[in-house]
Design a protein around this motif. Sequence first.
Motif, short mmCIF file in Angstrom:
data_model
loop_
_atom_site.label_atom_id
_atom_site.label_comp_id
_atom_site.label_asym_id
_atom_site.label_seq_id
_atom_site.Cartn_x
_atom_site.Cartn_y
_atom_site.Cartn_z
N THR A 1 33.07 70.28 48.71
CA THR A 1 34.05 69.83 49.60
C THR A 1 32.23 68.97 50.72
OG1 THR A 1 33.43 71.68 50.43
CG2 THR A 1 35.47 71.27 49.60
N GLN A 2 31.15 69.87 49.71
CA GLN A 2 30.19 69.54 51.47
C GLN A 2 29.39 69.00 50.76
OE1 GLN A 2 30.06 70.48 54.35
NE2 GLN A 2 32.14 71.72 54.49
N GLY A 3 28.92 68.59 49.12
CA GLY A 3 28.01 68.07 48.46
C GLY A 3 27.70 66.50 49.24
N ARG A 4 29.20 65.64 49.17
CA ARG A 4 28.72 64.33 49.00
C ARG A 4 27.75 64.11 49.89
NH1 ARG A 4 34.61 62.29 48.56
NH2 ARG A 4 34.82 62.50 46.09
N SER A 5 27.92 65.04 51.18
CA SER A 5 27.03 64.08 52.57
C SER A 5 25.06 65.21 51.99
CB SER A 5 27.13 65.73 53.95
OG SER A 5 26.41 66.82 53.61
N LEU A 6 25.46 65.60 51.28
CA LEU A 6 23.88 65.86 50.86
C LEU A 6 23.27 64.33 50.25
CD1 LEU A 6 23.06 69.68 49.11
CD2 LEU A 6 23.62 68.32 52.12
#
Length: 265
Positions: free
Chosen positions: A255-260
């Motif tokens: 859910t959050q990895g793409r932002s990294l």
Amino acid sequence: MKYQYSHCYSDFGRDLKTLSSIFYMPTLSFSYQIKRSARATRVRIVVKADNVEVVAPLHGVSDKRIAQFVQEKRQWIEQTLAKIAQTIQVQGSPIPDVYAQGTEILYRGQMYTLAIGVTKLKRVKIDFTDCFTAYLPDGLLIEQQSDAIKKALLQWLKQQTLVQVQVAVSQHAASKKLFPRSITIKSQKSRWGSCGFQGDININWLLILAPPEVLEYVVVHELCHIQVKNHSQQFWDLVTEHLPDYKQHRRWLKTQGRSLMAFHE
């Protein structure tokens, strides 16, 4: 009846009956929704970014007892909501356009302020305590400073990635003899880690930007591939032995990895 509490970000819709209700209490800073599940054997609290759910059995636990349970766990719920809000804020933060005094730097799931100092060395030195400090050579031109800080910071972050990976390996490898032949920190646009046939582990340096437990999960994931080369139930059972709550960290990456990945070089 035993009462437990935990938080996660999954969708329980498949397991729950339609019986649900939303409660607002003036003594609480949040509202919560009770969802009755035929599969539930105990009461648990699920804290999400946008709401608080109390999952309970269909019978045997009254709404009044649930309200009491929520009151007992009030402090934990509020702390968890605050932590999630901070995580969302961190992940929504833009990549710095300029690295200078006051720039916010993402590191291990939190934002830290960048300070500028001076050094007699001929290269930029990065230091970290409760904030980042970039010590710049006295003769470095102003127009060169931002790029020089960025380059030095990336190198420092990659070094710290290796340090934290080694820490995780030392914590998890011995119990099942999951010793990697080598550890390499890489820049990858689509993979968080990999494990070669001979036990050579590769870890994406961007994981140093994520919360520490997320990096630990990826390391454990690759360590377990030393013993089990696929994603069978045997593999996930092995992961569970090391990290019983691994699903939460796996979900975070989804859910959050793409932002990294936006921080990629």
